[in-house]
Design a protein around this motif. Sequence first.
Motif, PDB file in Angstrom:
ATOM      1  N   UNK A  14       0.786  -1.135  -0.096  1.00 28.90           N
ATOM      2  CA  UNK A  14       0.192   0.058  -0.060  1.00 28.90           C
ATOM      3  C   UNK A  14       1.014   1.208  -0.046  1.00 28.90           C
ATOM      4  N   UNK A  15       1.955   1.246   0.529  1.00 26.47           N
ATOM      5  CA  UNK A  15       2.909   2.254   0.645  1.00 26.47           C
ATOM      6  C   UNK A  15       3.617   2.919  -0.644  1.00 26.47           C
ATOM      7  N   UNK A  16       3.263   1.958  -1.657  1.00 23.50           N
ATOM      8  CA  UNK A  16       3.798   2.157  -3.103  1.00 23.50           C
ATOM      9  C   UNK A  16       2.702   2.676  -3.861  1.00 23.50           C
ATOM     10  N   UNK A  17       1.563   2.764  -3.381  1.00 21.10           N
ATOM     11  CA  UNK A  17       0.335   3.358  -4.191  1.00 21.10           C
ATOM     12  C   UNK A  17       0.706   4.907  -4.418  1.00 21.10           C
ATOM     13  N   UNK A  18       0.669   5.209  -5.632  1.00 22.48           N
ATOM     14  CA  UNK A  18       1.161   6.574  -6.136  1.00 22.48           C
ATOM     15  C   UNK A  18      -0.315   7.410  -6.218  1.00 22.48           C
ATOM     16  N   UNK A  19      -0.795   8.307  -5.035  1.00 23.66           N
ATOM     17  CA  UNK A  19      -1.955   9.187  -5.417  1.00 23.66           C
ATOM     18  C   UNK A  19      -1.948  10.045  -6.674  1.00 23.66           C
ATOM     19  N   UNK A  20      -0.555  10.302  -7.064  1.00 25.77           N
ATOM     20  CA  UNK A  20      -0.301  11.163  -8.014  1.00 25.77           C
ATOM     21  C   UNK A  20      -0.747  10.754  -9.591  1.00 25.77           C
ATOM     22  N   UNK A  48      -3.383   8.956  -9.983  1.00 26.34           N
ATOM     23  CA  UNK A  48      -4.915   8.976 -10.093  1.00 26.34           C
ATOM     24  C   UNK A  48      -5.458  10.291 -10.920  1.00 26.34           C
ATOM     25  N   UNK A  88      -7.288  13.320 -11.965  1.00 22.76           N
ATOM     26  CA  UNK A  88      -8.167  14.174 -10.938  1.00 22.76           C
ATOM     27  C   UNK A  88      -9.362  14.257 -11.689  1.00 22.76           C
ATOM     28  N   UNK A 123     -11.254  11.307 -10.525  1.00 25.91           N
ATOM     29  CA  UNK A 123     -11.376  11.164  -9.124  1.00 25.91           C
ATOM     30  C   UNK A 123     -12.237  11.969  -8.226  1.00 25.91           C
ATOM     31  N   UNK A 124     -12.501  12.984  -8.690  1.00 25.13           N
ATOM     32  CA  UNK A 124     -13.562  14.053  -8.057  1.00 25.13           C
ATOM     33  C   UNK A 124     -14.831  13.180  -7.734  1.00 25.13           C
ATOM     34  N   UNK A 143      -8.287   4.363 -14.378  1.00 29.35           N
ATOM     35  CA  UNK A 143      -8.401   4.915 -12.954  1.00 29.35           C
ATOM     36  C   UNK A 143      -8.842   3.805 -12.049  1.00 29.35           C
ATOM     37  N   UNK A 177      -6.905   2.025  -8.749  1.00 28.94           N
ATOM     38  CA  UNK A 177      -7.611   1.756  -7.553  1.00 28.94           C
ATOM     39  C   UNK A 177      -7.580   0.037  -7.159  1.00 28.94           C
ATOM     40  N   UNK A 234      -4.563  -0.594  -5.359  1.00 26.50           N
ATOM     41  CA  UNK A 234      -4.765  -0.162  -3.945  1.00 26.50           C
ATOM     42  C   UNK A 234      -5.686  -1.101  -2.983  1.00 26.50           C
TER      43      UNK A 234
END
Lengths: 105, 105
Positions: free
Chosen positions: A6-12, A14, A16, A19-20, A93, A97, A100
């Motif tokens: 999970x700590x390799x999940x890169x929110x960047x 996603x 945007x 994602x909204x 997307x 996910x 994750x």
Amino acid sequence: MKPEPADRFDANELDDVVHGRVRLGIMAYLAGAGTADFVTLQEHLRTTNGNLSVHLGKLEEAGYVTLERAIVGKRSRTTVCATAKGQTALRAYVERMAKLVQALG
Amino acid sequence: MKPEPADRFDANELDDVVHGRVRLGIMAYLAGAGTADFVTLQEHLRTTNGNLSVHLGKLEEAGYVTLERAIVGKRSRTTVCATAKGQTALRAYVERMAKLVQALG
């Protein structure tokens, strides 16, 4: 697909635009239903006219949906369709996910 | 878990505190790493000092993380930990997302 920590999940990574929360709701609804009119989306998402319009505008601007306006009787009716580009963006997307979900599942 | 159609996905059920992209990145990182200091999170999320502070503040306010500030040498060091409440919130979020992933997968 190999699970990743999970700590390799890169929110960047996603998108945007997808994602909204309201926009994700719109894209997910369209993925299931194919097409929807404005009123149906509004009821499904329980949001205001103005808020839905703003988010549909952003999706249209990104080329993820098309909006078709028609006059039916005395009322205008807006039909929303996901484009191929929008479907691809939603798929990308969801793949992010899914990693994750796997990592935390 | 039975797959549900994507058009039954309810975006309103997503916890906004977790859903925010930077906050999701923080919570996912903590789920994997257990704890992290400010600088590590900042490098991982590639965000500014100010932006990370704002989002950590929102998570702290919701009771999802604790922030512990210490002076190490001449520098202050902030250590971030996910609380039980935050872990539960992330789990609930991931379960909702898993349904969407299943429906669209």
